[in-house]
Design a protein around this motif. Structure first.
Motif, PDB file in Angstrom:
ATOM      1  N   ASP A  98     -23.661 -14.622 -67.707  1.00  0.00           N
ATOM      2  CA  ASP A  98     -23.580 -16.063 -67.934  1.00  0.00           C
ATOM      3  C   ASP A  98     -22.302 -16.493 -68.654  1.00  0.00           C
ATOM      4  OD1 ASP A  98     -24.093 -15.087 -70.477  1.00  0.00           O
ATOM      5  OD2 ASP A  98     -26.045 -16.058 -70.664  1.00  0.00           O
ATOM      6  N   GLY A  99     -21.347 -15.583 -68.814  1.00  0.00           N
ATOM      7  CA  GLY A  99     -20.081 -15.916 -69.454  1.00  0.00           C
ATOM      8  C   GLY A  99     -20.080 -15.728 -70.958  1.00  0.00           C
ATOM      9  N   GLN A 100     -21.227 -15.425 -71.542  1.00  0.00           N
ATOM     10  CA  GLN A 100     -21.315 -15.149 -72.975  1.00  0.00           C
ATOM     11  C   GLN A 100     -20.916 -13.693 -73.235  1.00  0.00           C
ATOM     12  OE1 GLN A 100     -22.094 -17.657 -75.207  1.00  0.00           O
ATOM     13  NE2 GLN A 100     -21.927 -18.862 -73.340  1.00  0.00           N
ATOM     14  N   THR A 101     -20.749 -13.340 -74.481  1.00  0.00           N
ATOM     15  CA  THR A 101     -20.389 -11.968 -74.836  1.00  0.00           C
ATOM     16  C   THR A 101     -21.650 -11.108 -74.867  1.00  0.00           C
ATOM     17  OG1 THR A 101     -18.518 -12.740 -76.128  1.00  0.00           O
ATOM     18  CG2 THR A 101     -19.326 -10.529 -76.611  1.00  0.00           C
ATOM     19  N   HIS A 102     -21.619 -10.004 -74.102  1.00  0.00           N
ATOM     20  CA  HIS A 102     -22.751  -9.085 -73.995  1.00  0.00           C
ATOM     21  C   HIS A 102     -22.259  -7.643 -74.070  1.00  0.00           C
ATOM     22  CE1 HIS A 102     -25.305 -12.391 -72.664  1.00  0.00           C
ATOM     23  NE2 HIS A 102     -24.439 -12.676 -71.707  1.00  0.00           N
ATOM     24  N   ASN A 103     -23.191  -6.751 -74.290  1.00  0.00           N
ATOM     25  CA  ASN A 103     -22.970  -5.323 -74.101  1.00  0.00           C
ATOM     26  C   ASN A 103     -24.324  -4.729 -73.745  1.00  0.00           C
ATOM     27  OD1 ASN A 103     -24.385  -5.042 -76.579  1.00  0.00           O
ATOM     28  ND2 ASN A 103     -23.127  -3.300 -77.176  1.00  0.00           N
ATOM     29  N   ILE A 104     -24.359  -3.442 -73.507  1.00  0.00           N
ATOM     30  CA  ILE A 104     -25.641  -2.768 -73.278  1.00  0.00           C
ATOM     31  C   ILE A 104     -25.661  -1.497 -74.104  1.00  0.00           C
ATOM     32  CG2 ILE A 104     -24.882  -1.572 -71.174  1.00  0.00           C
ATOM     33  CD1 ILE A 104     -27.859  -2.139 -70.163  1.00  0.00           C
ATOM     34  N   GLU A 105     -26.819  -1.254 -74.723  1.00  0.00           N
ATOM     35  CA  GLU A 105     -27.021  -0.078 -75.563  1.00  0.00           C
ATOM     36  C   GLU A 105     -28.394   0.497 -75.268  1.00  0.00           C
ATOM     37  OE1 GLU A 105     -24.505  -1.851 -79.381  1.00  0.00           O
ATOM     38  OE2 GLU A 105     -26.648  -1.460 -79.642  1.00  0.00           O
ATOM     39  N   ILE A 106     -28.544   1.789 -75.515  1.00  0.00           N
ATOM     40  CA  ILE A 106     -29.862   2.423 -75.429  1.00  0.00           C
ATOM     41  C   ILE A 106     -30.248   2.857 -76.834  1.00  0.00           C
ATOM     42  CG2 ILE A 106     -31.193   4.337 -74.471  1.00  0.00           C
ATOM     43  CD1 ILE A 106     -29.506   4.103 -71.946  1.00  0.00           C
ATOM     44  N   TRP A 107     -31.430   2.392 -77.252  1.00  0.00           N
ATOM     45  CA  TRP A 107     -31.909   2.615 -78.619  1.00  0.00           C
ATOM     46  C   TRP A 107     -33.107   3.544 -78.661  1.00  0.00           C
ATOM     47  CZ3 TRP A 107     -32.358  -2.912 -81.184  1.00  0.00           C
ATOM     48  CH2 TRP A 107     -31.079  -3.445 -81.355  1.00  0.00           C
ATOM     49  N   ILE A 114     -28.534   5.721 -79.307  1.00  0.00           N
ATOM     50  CA  ILE A 114     -28.703   7.148 -79.031  1.00  0.00           C
ATOM     51  C   ILE A 114     -27.451   7.697 -78.345  1.00  0.00           C
ATOM     52  CG2 ILE A 114     -30.003   8.816 -77.644  1.00  0.00           C
ATOM     53  CD1 ILE A 114     -32.403   7.011 -77.929  1.00  0.00           C
ATOM     54  N   ASP A 115     -26.943   8.817 -78.827  1.00  0.00           N
ATOM     55  CA  ASP A 115     -25.848   9.549 -78.186  1.00  0.00           C
ATOM     56  C   ASP A 115     -24.667   8.671 -77.781  1.00  0.00           C
ATOM     57  OD1 ASP A 115     -27.372  11.903 -78.409  1.00  0.00           O
ATOM     58  OD2 ASP A 115     -28.328  11.551 -76.460  1.00  0.00           O
ATOM     59  N   ASP A 116     -24.314   7.709 -78.604  1.00  0.00           N
ATOM     60  CA  ASP A 116     -23.187   6.802 -78.329  1.00  0.00           C
ATOM     61  C   ASP A 116     -23.351   6.030 -77.014  1.00  0.00           C
ATOM     62  OD1 ASP A 116     -21.779   7.464 -80.696  1.00  0.00           O
ATOM     63  OD2 ASP A 116     -20.971   9.268 -79.729  1.00  0.00           O
ATOM     64  N   LEU A 117     -24.589   5.810 -76.584  1.00  0.00           N
ATOM     65  CA  LEU A 117     -24.836   5.061 -75.353  1.00  0.00           C
ATOM     66  C   LEU A 117     -24.746   3.565 -75.651  1.00  0.00           C
ATOM     67  CD1 LEU A 117     -27.679   7.231 -73.800  1.00  0.00           C
ATOM     68  CD2 LEU A 117     -25.327   6.961 -72.963  1.00  0.00           C
ATOM     69  N   SER A 118     -23.504   3.094 -75.685  1.00  0.00           N
ATOM     70  CA  SER A 118     -23.207   1.701 -76.003  1.00  0.00           C
ATOM     71  C   SER A 118     -21.883   1.326 -75.355  1.00  0.00           C
ATOM     72  CB  SER A 118     -23.109   1.536 -77.525  1.00  0.00           C
ATOM     73  OG  SER A 118     -22.740   0.231 -77.865  1.00  0.00           O
ATOM     74  N   THR A 119     -21.820   0.123 -74.798  1.00  0.00           N
ATOM     75  CA  THR A 119     -20.559  -0.376 -74.263  1.00  0.00           C
ATOM     76  C   THR A 119     -19.960  -1.364 -75.260  1.00  0.00           C
ATOM     77  OG1 THR A 119     -21.593  -2.240 -73.097  1.00  0.00           O
ATOM     78  CG2 THR A 119     -21.407  -0.148 -71.880  1.00  0.00           C
ATOM     79  N   ASP A 120     -18.682  -1.627 -75.114  1.00  0.00           N
ATOM     80  CA  ASP A 120     -18.035  -2.653 -75.927  1.00  0.00           C
ATOM     81  C   ASP A 120     -18.531  -4.020 -75.479  1.00  0.00           C
ATOM     82  OD1 ASP A 120     -16.495  -0.801 -77.347  1.00  0.00           O
ATOM     83  OD2 ASP A 120     -14.845  -0.902 -75.896  1.00  0.00           O
TER      84      ASP A 120
END
Length: 158
Positions: A98-107, A114-120
């Protein structure tokens, strides 16, 4: 003009309440093993979606919740619950939003990555917004950190 009869009104409310309760129970008691359409108001409708090993899970990033795109079973479902097989490989992320700032992470269960599973964080999706991972039992959720109260879906690793 008819008078408002409190006894009649009370009976009407009782019938209406019973009908509403029946509808509510009927709507929330179904768990079809992943073949339903999920709950479009937050992902806790009870439906879960078994995801085949090796699948790329594509979501649409929207501040009101992750919208399922692929595989087709999760299409148009908000924050779908994903059932994964422990030890198998998967990819999850988003191409569009939607044009907003997002990322995805696994918790994990402690709301920790967990295990650095995160995007900027980014306002546009793409290849750098996808995570490749091997499913493990300590994975509990996939989350957009800036919108973690609305963009959060469950992971069930079996």
């Amino acid at each position: 003009m008819a008078r408002d009869n409190p006894i009649t009104r009370r009976k009407t409310l009782k019938v209406t309440g019973a009908a509403a309760a029946t509808a509510l129970v009927a709507g929330c008691s179904s768990d079809d093993g992943g073949e339903g359409n999920g709950d479009e108001n937050g992902g806790d409708g009870g439906d879960s979606y078994e995801i085949e090993a090796g699948t790329e899970i594509v979501l649409y990033a929207e501040t009101s919740g992750w919208q399922g795109e692929e595989p087709s079973d999760i299409a148009d479902t908000t924050n779908p619950t994903l059932v994964l097989t422990e030890g198998e490989d998967y990819t999850i992320g988003w191409n569009e939003g939607d044009g907003q700032t997002h990322n995805i992470e696994i918790w994990d269960e402690n709301d920790e990555v967990i295990d650095d599973l995160s995007t900027d964080e980014a306002s546009e999706g793409g290849d750098d917004q996808f995570l490749e991972f091997t499913a493990s039992s300590d994975m509990t959720t996939y989350v957009c950190n800036p919108h973690q109260t609305s963009m959060i879906g469950d992971l069930q690793v079996e």
